[in-house]
Design a protein around this motif. Structure first.
Motif, mmCIF file in Angstrom:
data_model
loop_
_atom_site.group_PDB
_atom_site.id
_atom_site.type_symbol
_atom_site.label_atom_id
_atom_site.label_comp_id
_atom_site.label_asym_id
_atom_site.label_seq_id
_atom_site.Cartn_x
_atom_site.Cartn_y
_atom_site.Cartn_z
ATOM 1 N N LYS A 1 22.172 8.005 24.118
ATOM 2 C CA LYS A 1 21.116 8.168 25.116
ATOM 3 C C LYS A 1 20.995 6.949 26.020
ATOM 4 N N ASN A 2 21.552 5.807 25.609
ATOM 5 C CA ASN A 2 21.376 4.581 26.379
ATOM 6 C C ASN A 2 22.350 4.505 27.548
ATOM 7 N N ASN A 3 22.305 5.490 28.386
ATOM 8 C CA ASN A 3 23.162 5.566 29.559
ATOM 9 C C ASN A 3 22.272 6.017 30.708
ATOM 10 N N PHE A 4 22.129 5.191 31.720
ATOM 11 C CA PHE A 4 21.177 5.477 32.779
ATOM 12 C C PHE A 4 21.529 6.742 33.559
ATOM 13 N N ALA A 5 22.794 7.146 33.514
ATOM 14 C CA ALA A 5 23.197 8.356 34.229
ATOM 15 C C ALA A 5 22.940 9.608 33.405
ATOM 16 N N SER A 6 22.996 9.473 32.071
ATOM 17 C CA SER A 6 22.801 10.629 31.192
ATOM 18 C C SER A 6 21.912 10.199 30.038
ATOM 19 N N THR A 7 20.630 10.475 30.126
ATOM 20 C CA THR A 7 19.680 9.914 29.170
ATOM 21 C C THR A 7 19.410 10.803 27.971
ATOM 22 N N GLY A 8 20.019 11.979 27.908
ATOM 23 C CA GLY A 8 19.697 12.872 26.812
ATOM 24 C C GLY A 8 20.889 13.377 26.034
ATOM 25 N N LEU A 9 21.973 12.613 25.975
ATOM 26 C CA LEU A 9 23.200 13.112 25.343
ATOM 27 C C LEU A 9 23.092 13.170 23.821
ATOM 28 N N ARG A 10 22.855 12.025 23.193
ATOM 29 C CA ARG A 10 22.772 11.985 21.736
ATOM 30 C C ARG A 10 21.693 10.983 21.339
ATOM 31 N N ARG A 11 20.963 11.305 20.297
ATOM 32 C CA ARG A 11 19.918 10.413 19.824
ATOM 33 C C ARG A 11 20.415 9.640 18.610
ATOM 34 N N ASN A 12 20.234 8.294 18.652
ATOM 35 C CA ASN A 12 20.604 7.431 17.534
ATOM 36 C C ASN A 12 22.050 7.655 17.085
ATOM 37 N N ALA A 13 22.949 7.768 18.037
ATOM 38 C CA ALA A 13 24.342 8.063 17.715
ATOM 39 C C ALA A 13 24.974 6.978 16.864
ATOM 40 N N ALA A 14 24.731 5.724 17.190
ATOM 41 C CA ALA A 14 25.328 4.620 16.434
ATOM 42 C C ALA A 14 24.815 4.615 14.998
ATOM 43 N N ASP A 15 23.525 4.913 14.814
ATOM 44 C CA ASP A 15 22.949 4.944 13.479
ATOM 45 C C ASP A 15 23.685 5.952 12.599
ATOM 46 N N VAL A 16 23.893 7.138 13.130
ATOM 47 C CA VAL A 16 24.541 8.204 12.357
ATOM 48 C C VAL A 16 25.968 7.821 11.993
ATOM 49 N N GLU A 17 26.726 7.326 12.966
ATOM 50 C CA GLU A 17 28.127 6.969 12.720
ATOM 51 C C GLU A 17 28.231 5.832 11.707
ATOM 52 N N LEU A 18 27.367 4.843 11.831
ATOM 53 C CA LEU A 18 27.391 3.701 10.911
ATOM 54 C C LEU A 18 27.081 4.157 9.482
ATOM 55 N N ILE A 19 26.042 4.949 9.331
ATOM 56 C CA ILE A 19 25.649 5.413 7.997
ATOM 57 C C ILE A 19 26.751 6.239 7.344
ATOM 58 N N LEU A 20 27.372 7.132 8.112
ATOM 59 C CA LEU A 20 28.429 7.976 7.558
ATOM 60 C C LEU A 20 29.626 7.143 7.108
ATOM 61 N N GLU A 21 30.033 6.186 7.941
ATOM 62 C CA GLU A 21 31.201 5.382 7.574
ATOM 63 C C GLU A 21 30.899 4.451 6.407
ATOM 64 N N ALA A 22 29.694 3.885 6.397
ATOM 65 C CA ALA A 22 29.308 3.006 5.298
ATOM 66 C C ALA A 22 29.289 3.761 3.974
ATOM 67 N N GLN A 23 28.782 4.981 3.972
ATOM 68 C CA GLN A 23 28.755 5.775 2.747
ATOM 69 C C GLN A 23 30.161 6.167 2.299
ATOM 70 N N GLU A 24 31.026 6.468 3.267
ATOM 71 C CA GLU A 24 32.409 6.821 2.925
ATOM 72 C C GLU A 24 33.104 5.645 2.243
ATOM 73 N N ILE A 25 32.901 4.436 2.768
ATOM 74 C CA ILE A 25 33.517 3.248 2.166
ATOM 75 C C ILE A 25 32.904 2.967 0.800
ATOM 76 N N LEU A 26 31.588 3.148 0.696
ATOM 77 C CA LEU A 26 30.902 2.923 -0.578
ATOM 78 C C LEU A 26 31.436 3.847 -1.668
ATOM 79 N N LEU A 27 31.710 5.084 -1.315
ATOM 80 C CA LEU A 27 32.135 6.071 -2.301
ATOM 81 C C LEU A 27 33.627 6.002 -2.627
ATOM 82 N N THR A 28 34.442 5.642 -1.659
ATOM 83 C CA THR A 28 35.896 5.695 -1.859
ATOM 84 C C THR A 28 36.555 4.330 -2.037
#
Length: 296
Positions: A99-126
């Motif tokens: 969402k932090n794009n002045f041209a397109s303010t409604g694309l994705r909410r908290n995108a970095a949070d989701v990607e970080l959490i998913l990758e961190a959990q994958e590394i934690l488990l595997t």
């Protein structure tokens, strides 16, 4: 000899270390959160300062960094070339548009949070054995469930955030205090006032657009920096201001000659009163050129 003596237990900086065992740390960076927290206090974080701070933190705590993962929307003007800088120093970057794009303010909410959490959990488990300490650079309280899960797996957890911008529930995981303070200049840089350069910037962009088929964002930034006598960082601030005020428009332009097939371009908003005043009679010629771009 007792087992304790045989193991050569050491006590350093309030932490127990066993013999020659080295604590391996893995770092996850919510770059936009850290960058924004410092920017709101008048500072602009650079990749160099960030990496210097992390390396010193690891050294002070006797950690060996196994890997560093960094998440950001690198389409943002202020992060131009930052991804390349991080990749050169072996940081694993993850581009997450949001969402932090002045041209397109409604694309994705908290995108970095989701990607970080998913990758961190994958590394934690595997790859559980690859780290002993989980370092998280953020001030965002949304990461609290992840931190609890990491700790439940027996890993130490440390949060590094910007003083005054960290969620209160993360304080229990933080021992860094004003961590970035020692790396930032003691005096804040003189504040740039982009509105003072707006009229000249409009004129410069108009001249470019009268001489070229389209103006790629990189070309626009370099030209503005050269003609206005300001830094690239200040140009980014100028562009952000112009986008917020509706003076500039941002869009993608298809170009078959490019490997990626498209590029980001800036267009003047010809309906804006300031643009109309600055351009005068030249506005009709630019309007014709924009019509050609739309039919390209």
């Amino acid at each position: 000899m007792s087992l304790l003596s045989f193991s050569c237990v050491l006590y350093s900086k309030g932490k127990w270390k066993w013999g020659d065992i080295v604590l391996k740390a893995i770092a996850f960076i919510d770059y936009e959160n850290i960058w924004t927290g410092l920017f709101e206090q008048g500072y602009e974080l650079t990749p160099e300062i960030l990496m210097e701070s992390i390396q010193l933190y690891a050294k002070q705590n006797d950690y060996v960094l196994s890997a560093i993962y960094l998440y950001a929307n690198f389409d943002r003007e202020e992060f131009w070339r930052a991804q390349t800088s991080f990749e050169k120093i072996h940081v694993y970057t993850r581009h997450v548009y949001g969402k932090n794009n002045f041209a397109s303010t409604g694309l994705r909410r908290n995108a970095a949070d989701v990607e970080l959490i998913l990758e961190a959990q994958e590394i934690l488990l595997t790859r559980t054995a690859t780290f002993d300490v989980f370092l998280l650079l953020t001030g965002d309280g949304d990461f609290l469930p992840l931190l609890r899960k990491v700790r439940a797996w027996g890993k130490d957890v440390k949060v590094i955030g910007v003083k005054g911008s960290m969620h209160h529930e993360l304080q229990a995981f933080s021992d860094s205090g004003d961590f970035f303070g020692e790396f930032l200049p003691q005096e804040r840089p003189q504040e740039y006032e982009p509105e003072k350069d707006l009229e000249q910037a409009i004129s410069i962009i108009a001249q470019l657009q009268l001489s070229m088929t389209y103006i790629a964002s990189t070309k626009a930034r370099l030209t503005l920096s050269d003609h206005l006598g300001v830094t690239i960082s200040q140009v980014k601030e100028l562009i952000r201001y112009a986008l917020r005020e509706g003076i500039l428009l941002e869009q993608e332009y298809a170009d078959s000659s490019l490997k990626i097939g498209k590029t980001k371009v800036y267009l003047l908003n010809l309906d804006h009163s300031m643009v109309q005043v600055v351009l005068g009679s030249a506005i009709e010629e630019i309007r014709k050129r924009y019509e050609k771009l739309r039919t390209h």
